[in-house]
Design a protein around this motif. Structure first.
Motif, PDB file in Angstrom:
ATOM      1  N   UNK A 103      52.671  43.639  41.097  1.00 55.92           N
ATOM      2  CA  UNK A 103      51.333  43.073  40.905  1.00 55.92           C
ATOM      3  C   UNK A 103      51.482  41.753  40.162  1.00 55.92           C
ATOM      4  N   UNK A 104      50.914  40.701  40.735  1.00 59.39           N
ATOM      5  CA  UNK A 104      51.051  39.363  40.158  1.00 59.39           C
ATOM      6  C   UNK A 104      49.673  38.702  40.069  1.00 59.39           C
ATOM      7  N   UNK A 105      49.334  38.208  38.893  1.00 56.78           N
ATOM      8  CA  UNK A 105      48.066  37.506  38.680  1.00 56.78           C
ATOM      9  C   UNK A 105      48.386  36.077  38.255  1.00 56.78           C
ATOM     10  N   UNK A 106      47.854  35.115  39.013  1.00 59.76           N
ATOM     11  CA  UNK A 106      48.128  33.698  38.771  1.00 59.76           C
ATOM     12  C   UNK A 106      46.888  33.000  38.229  1.00 59.76           C
ATOM     13  N   UNK A 107      47.098  32.128  37.241  1.00 59.36           N
ATOM     14  CA  UNK A 107      45.995  31.378  36.640  1.00 59.36           C
ATOM     15  C   UNK A 107      46.322  29.886  36.606  1.00 59.36           C
ATOM     16  N   UNK A 108      45.273  29.092  36.702  1.00 58.24           N
ATOM     17  CA  UNK A 108      45.391  27.650  36.508  1.00 58.24           C
ATOM     18  C   UNK A 108      44.356  27.260  35.462  1.00 58.24           C
ATOM     19  N   UNK A 109      44.821  26.599  34.422  1.00 57.74           N
ATOM     20  CA  UNK A 109      43.947  26.227  33.299  1.00 57.74           C
ATOM     21  C   UNK A 109      43.200  27.445  32.753  1.00 57.74           C
ATOM     22  N   UNK A 110      43.893  28.591  32.739  1.00 54.97           N
ATOM     23  CA  UNK A 110      43.323  29.814  32.184  1.00 54.97           C
ATOM     24  C   UNK A 110      42.371  30.563  33.094  1.00 54.97           C
ATOM     25  N   UNK A 111      42.124  30.055  34.289  1.00 49.18           N
ATOM     26  CA  UNK A 111      41.194  30.695  35.226  1.00 49.18           C
ATOM     27  C   UNK A 111      41.992  31.372  36.343  1.00 49.18           C
ATOM     28  N   UNK A 112      41.690  32.643  36.598  1.00 49.49           N
ATOM     29  CA  UNK A 112      42.406  33.370  37.643  1.00 49.49           C
ATOM     30  C   UNK A 112      42.131  32.750  39.005  1.00 49.49           C
ATOM     31  N   UNK A 113      43.221  32.430  39.731  1.00 47.65           N
ATOM     32  CA  UNK A 113      43.081  31.834  41.062  1.00 47.65           C
ATOM     33  C   UNK A 113      43.673  32.720  42.155  1.00 47.65           C
ATOM     34  N   UNK A 114      44.467  33.729  41.763  1.00 52.46           N
ATOM     35  CA  UNK A 114      45.074  34.585  42.775  1.00 52.46           C
ATOM     36  C   UNK A 114      45.521  35.897  42.148  1.00 52.46           C
TER      37      UNK A 114
END
Length: 198
Positions: free
Chosen positions: A124-135
């Motif tokens: 399970x992988x959770x990706x964030x950009x600038x602290x906001x979940x994107x994927x």
């Protein structure tokens, strides 16, 4: 009861890692490896075959050790991190790696299983950009018996790095390996950049 902003964010972050995928199997593997080895114990050729696969008796206590993380692509040599090395773990989190936009890639995890069968491992992988979940990505790795040899799991199908000005930049991700019971076997953080080139 009032829940503050920090508490809500923590609860949402925890829910990101609750597995929703039951996999492509209907029955959970629960047998102890010693029980499996005792079956057909009088069949010498079957016993030799089990040994050739690296299946041996264990302590009965399941153990999973994630030892390696790699980005595999045909465009360059693998990007590899030894997860048993604290310095490489820090480098993965603080420095990270670069992904070239539009490149096809796969994730490879290397791990060991000891003691007893582990059922329904998931990535399970959770990706964030600038602290906001994107994927959020969840993939079934499968069930594994204990053995001396290292297992390798390769994500399928291959993913494609997104492209365009809006997606270029730095990202952070948290990866967890969990089993059917929700037990977390390993968690690591990573940083990566999507760029025009490697």
């Amino acid at each position: 009861e009032y829940m503050g902003e920090d508490s809500r964010e923590t609860k949402m972050a925890e829910e990101d890692f609750v597995s929703h995928d039951v996999g492509k199997y209907s029955e959970k593997a629960t047998a102890n490896i010693d029980e499996l080895l005792q079956k057909d114990a009088d069949d010498e050729s079957l016993s030799r075959w089990k040994q050739s696969l690296g299946i041996q008796g264990g302590s009965g206590q399941t153990q999973v050790q994630i030892i390696g993380f790699e980005i595999i692509t045909q465009e360059r040599d693998p990007i590899s991190f030894d997860l048993t090395n604290p310095e490489q773990l820090r480098a993965l989190e603080d420095i990270g790696y670069t992904l070239k936009e539009k490149a096809e890639y796969q994730i490879r995890l290397r791990f060991r299983v000891g003691g007893a069968i582990v059922s329904g491992l998931k990535y399970i992988n959770v990706t964030k950009k600038l602290g906001i979940k994107v994927d959020r990505e969840e993939k079934v790795m499968g069930s594994y018996a204990p053995q001396d040899n290292v297992y390798e799991w390769l994500s399928r199908p291959a993913d494609v790095v997104p492209s365009g000005m809006m997606v270029r930049g730095s990202y952070t991700a948290t990866t967890k390996v969990v089993d059917d019971d929700g037990k977390e076997w390993f968690t690591f953080n990573q940083k990566f950049t999507i760029s025009k080139d490697w």
